[in-house]
Design a protein around this motif. Sequence first.
Motif: not given
Length: 608
Positions: A27-29, A31-36, A58-61
């Motif tokens: 999920p996009e959210a 992915r953003r946490h993973s990139d950070t 928590k965002s679906g990863a």
Amino acid sequence: MMRRGAIKTGLVALGLLALSLPLAAMPEAARRHSDTAASALRRGDGLAAEIELKAALKSGAAKADVAAAMGSALLVQGNLGGARQWLAPGQFAKGTEAQGWIALGRLERLQGHLPAAGAAYDKALAVTPDDPQLWVDIGRMRYQGGEHREAMQAADKALSFDPENVRALELKAQLVGESLGYGEAAGYYEAALDNAPGDIGLVAGYAAALGEAGRPREALRAARLLLSQAGGEPRGWFFQAVLAARAGNVELARAMLNRVGERMDAVPAALLLRGAMELESGNANLAAQLLGQTVERTPANPRAQLLFARALLESGDYKALIERFAALAARPDASPYLLTVMARAFEEIGDRLAAGQMLDRAAAVTPSVTMPVFEPGGPGRFAGQWNADQGILGATVPYVRSLIAAGDMAEAVRVANRFLALHPGSGDALGLAGDAQLAAGNAAAALPFYQAAAQVRFPELMLVRIGEASDRIGQGAAMPGLVARYAERFPGSRLALRMAATLAASAGDWQTARLLLENLRLRGGNSDARLLADLSYAQLRSGDAQAALDSATRAWTLQPASPAAAQARGMALVELGQDPALARQLLEQARRSGGDNTLLKAARAKLK
């Protein structure tokens, strides 16, 4: 040198592999946490990465999506148990396999599981064979396993893929420092710092290399840079303490060590310096405590052993001194300094017979350096451990040395050769094979082993071994050049300077011998009776009889039973025309205890 800062900088390097996770299904959210998290890992912030990765979950990863990065983040924080939970299953999402296997390999290496580390690195190689960071990790694993030549090959492989890779340059610097000298290593640190000027591990390694290379002003600047970049970094103060101690400024060295406090007590070199400083300042009880810890951690360090013995003597713990060092003093190659310390301990407890025997041996002994570490007990004590695992250095070295001590040279050679066959690129294995051959009287066979060992690791005792083997086969003429090159590469080596002085004296270059010996006297040799006696000879041959008498008198005061000290003092008195009765007495003492020689005969003839 190899381990200084290696773990910390190696863990931070995990972030170089933590790129954005290329998972289309995430999920996009998430992915953003993973990139950070990947960005946090790149700058070495494992805690921030962990927080972001938990948010990604928590965002679906999926767990496999973040397993490699989470294991890396926990590794950076030093949480090896937590890292293992994420890495050990080996379940890494597509695109993260290399990072996961490299992180698992590093985890296994840090915990000493080298075969498991190798297996993990092999899996990483199948995914990314041209990754320079992977080859750096492989190099560190090989070094840890004693495969020194193979470690250098891995460092070169990493640099072939990326000549500017910071961690590869750092590894190369650490390996080169042990073989070619720290001046050469400093060049690799400089190249790495060009690409990462704020890297604390690099600055620390650079400061240490400069200090060992005999460039104290540059080392001081690097140490101060380290402190400016990381004010709480204890290595900055420690390096300044080392530089001050080498310059003879004990008070400044103590002040710098006080800044370090107890933050480097896990580092044997720091413990050794603290112990030496406390001993120099008269705090013998504290010195004995610190040096005792040093000896426990580095039992093969002869300087630490002798300082510990002196600390026990000066603290009045004569019983502990005698019990701890009786076996070492009983060896035929025990150092004169240790024998003198033991003699004083026996005197203090009233055993004058034992004290006299120790002093007699101290006066007469010419210690061998081919077996500098004593192994108490016979071969039977070590055979079982060696048979259980013949590839372990810690089991093989004491067994070989115990076999040599017992006179079983053939078995010592066999065991050493077996270990070398298992570790053909190990400097330790090559040196041990040389020791066994030299002890067996096969100097021609020992020399190539020593020379090969020096190509990967060149400690100063290896220089002595090469010299001894060369002399035995009539190749001693090559030693002056080798010793000069070694002293240039390793200017901190007192042993190399001592050898250079001896070679200069043998060639009749007394002025050079005098300069070298006077340098050694200033660098802690003013309590070495044999060094002072040799200095006296050099001063006398250089035309300075009064300086010769001063040096010889101090040598004789330190060790009255020494024939070398008695001869030096007697010869100086004869040359000055002073106190002929004392001169005659000293020359006769030297003749009785050390045997007659040409110089003694000439001095006695001059008295008549």
